[in-house]
Design an enzyme around this catalytic site. Structure first.
Site, short mmCIF file in Angstrom:
data_model
loop_
_atom_site.label_atom_id
_atom_site.label_comp_id
_atom_site.label_asym_id
_atom_site.label_seq_id
_atom_site.Cartn_x
_atom_site.Cartn_y
_atom_site.Cartn_z
N ASP A 56 106.66 -25.62 46.79
CA ASP A 56 106.42 -24.61 46.01
C ASP A 56 107.70 -23.08 46.91
O ASP A 56 108.55 -23.93 48.12
CB ASP A 56 105.22 -23.59 47.36
CG ASP A 56 105.29 -22.64 46.38
OD1 ASP A 56 104.19 -22.22 45.11
OD2 ASP A 56 105.65 -21.48 47.00
N ARG A 67 93.24 -14.47 45.32
CA ARG A 67 92.83 -15.60 44.24
C ARG A 67 93.01 -17.10 44.95
O ARG A 67 92.45 -17.63 44.90
CB ARG A 67 93.66 -15.65 42.57
CG ARG A 67 95.09 -15.87 43.04
CD ARG A 67 95.63 -14.54 42.01
NE ARG A 67 97.20 -15.19 41.90
CZ ARG A 67 97.71 -13.93 42.56
NH1 ARG A 67 97.47 -12.71 43.20
NH2 ARG A 67 98.89 -14.13 42.19
N LYS A 82 104.12 -20.87 51.50
CA LYS A 82 102.83 -22.08 51.00
C LYS A 82 102.93 -22.63 51.34
O LYS A 82 101.72 -23.48 51.90
CB LYS A 82 103.15 -21.17 49.44
CG LYS A 82 102.73 -19.66 49.29
CD LYS A 82 102.28 -19.34 47.51
CE LYS A 82 102.69 -18.31 47.41
NZ LYS A 82 102.66 -17.76 45.72
N VAL A 106 111.75 -26.33 42.24
CA VAL A 106 112.09 -26.72 40.95
C VAL A 106 113.05 -27.48 40.47
O VAL A 106 113.05 -25.88 39.65
CB VAL A 106 110.80 -27.24 40.38
CG1 VAL A 106 111.37 -28.72 39.66
CG2 VAL A 106 109.25 -27.64 41.51
N ASN A 127 105.62 -20.65 35.90
CA ASN A 127 107.13 -19.69 34.41
C ASN A 127 107.57 -20.20 33.11
O ASN A 127 106.76 -22.15 33.74
CB ASN A 127 108.49 -19.26 35.66
CG ASN A 127 108.30 -20.18 36.15
OD1 ASN A 127 109.71 -21.16 35.40
ND2 ASN A 127 107.94 -21.02 37.12
N PHE A 128 107.61 -20.35 32.61
CA PHE A 128 108.28 -21.75 31.63
C PHE A 128 108.93 -22.61 31.45
O PHE A 128 109.00 -23.33 31.33
CB PHE A 128 108.31 -20.39 30.01
CG PHE A 128 107.04 -20.23 29.06
CD1 PHE A 128 106.07 -21.03 28.54
CD2 PHE A 128 106.87 -18.99 28.92
CE1 PHE A 128 105.57 -21.12 27.62
CE2 PHE A 128 105.41 -18.93 28.46
CZ PHE A 128 104.22 -19.95 27.89
N CYS A 170 106.27 -31.02 21.33
CA CYS A 170 104.97 -31.34 20.72
C CYS A 170 104.76 -30.03 20.74
O CYS A 170 104.78 -29.19 19.42
CB CYS A 170 105.12 -32.60 20.80
SG CYS A 170 105.53 -33.59 20.75
N CYS A 184 101.76 -13.21 35.26
CA CYS A 184 100.88 -12.31 36.06
C CYS A 184 101.23 -11.21 36.38
O CYS A 184 100.17 -10.40 37.39
CB CYS A 184 100.10 -13.72 37.05
SG CYS A 184 99.87 -15.56 36.41
ZN LIG Z 1 107.02 -34.01 22.41
#
Ligand SMILES: [Zn+2]
Length: 339
Positions: A56, A67, A82, A106, A127-128, A170, A184
């Site tokens: 993290d 939460r 964290k 990361v 996040n995407f 996919c 969020c």
């Molecule tokens: Zn794929």
């Protein structure tokens, strides 16, 4: 009646003592230790996973406590990362689990190394970008991962096993443009949403570790805790033209990390340093005290100079709050930290 700490889990027939041994042997990477990751880590440690590598990039804040049940007010007050706070707490929950906390983000340059030796990854990203990168890395290395995402009262989860199920691309072929999807930090998140999706992720993780089976056809589970809806969505077969698992082009893995990234909806920017380590905290703290408020511990140096707050980590990264402009954030980092 068997009294060992896992008895209520091994009594569950599909797991049994053989399944428990497989859980015990598992090494799991958890990417992100926020609303999803903290609960995933707690459940996997309690279930007796052998080793957890928790990565993290941020510190505990008061807004997390609504939460994120692994953390408390002292963690927020003392500005504890964290991953470190999670490891401390998990060692008191189950001392048999080998927990490796890593305070870093990361990125394409370290994701392959983070995956090394891991049997499974559980998604705790918010996040995407992180998920597209993780998907590339997992498909490239043949490591299964459990995807989970949530916002507001809604969330989804699915198990992705390279070569056997559709991969993340996919299902979601292209990265949505920055700021185009709710997060969020822009529309909020309920504690029950995060805990439910984390539970669904861990249930799929345990089932995979114990049985090695994937649902046929593959499924994605979607839930809304406010409208009380739970849906099982059957997924189409793998897309042979998928750039990732079909054509094996790993665009996110091969992209160079950008020097600064806006953290969507947080009025904050992550600035990556060219140097591989931060300057010595103590010297820097002394110099900065003339210019603002400084908090320093063995994990971070936090410097406040209104309206900005800069948090410097030992790996050389800084999170700059109070702006969403990457150029301004980089100039603040170079002005105060001399990076
Ligand atoms: Zn794929």
């Amino acid at each position: 009646m068997n009294d060992d700490r896992y008895s209520r889990q091994t009594l569950f027939a599909p797991i049994g003592s053989e399944g428990q041994a497989r859980i015990r042997a598992a090494r799991v990477l958890i990417t992100g230790c926020g609303g999803l990751g903290a609960e995933v880590a707690s459940l996997l440690a309690r279930a007796g996973a052998g080793a957890l590598r928790i990565v993290d990039r941020d510190v505990v804040e008061l807004t997390n406590l609504q939460r994120q049940a692994l953390f408390d007010e002292a963690d927020a007050r003392e500005c504890i990362p964290k991953a470190v706070a999670a490891a401390r707490r998990l060692s008191r929950i189950n001392a048999d689990v080998n927990v490796e906390p890593l305070v870093t983000d990361v990125h394409a340059g370290n994701v392959a190394e983070l995956l090394t030796g891991m049997d499974l990854v559980v998604d705790g990203f918010d996040n995407f970008e992180g998920r597209f990168l993780l998907n590339d890395a997992c498909v490239s290395a043949g490591v299964p991962w459990v995807h989970g995402a949530c916002v507001g009262s809604y969330g989804v989860s699915t198990l992705i096993v390279p070569g056997r199920t559709p991969c993340f691309r996919c299902i979601q072929p292209e990265l949505p443009p920055p700021g185009s999807t709710p997060t969020c930090d822009t529309v909020g998140i309920l504690g029950p949403t995060a805990h439910l999706i984390a539970s669904l992720e861990v249930a799929q993780a345990l089932r995979w570790l114990v049985t090695g089976e994937v649902p046929a056809p593959p499924v994605l589970v979607a839930a809304d805790v406010w409208d009380l809806r739970l849906q099982r969505v059957e997924l189409p077969a793998r897309d042979p033209r998928c750039p990732c698992c079909g054509e094996r082009r790993f665009e996110f893995l091969e992209a160079p990390a950008s020097p600064a990234t806006e953290l969507c909806g947080r009025d904050a920017v992550l600035v990556r340093s060219l140097a591989r380590a931060a300057p010595a905290f103590d010297e820097l703290a002394q110099r900065l005290r003339a210019h603002g408020e400084v908090l320093v511990n063995r994990y971070v140096l936090r410097f406040r100079t209104a309206p900005y707050e800069l948090t410097l980590f030992p790996d050389g990264r800084t999170i700059v709050k109070g702006t969403s402009e990457t150029a301004l954030a980089r100039s603040l980092v170079s002005r105060y930290f001399g990076a």
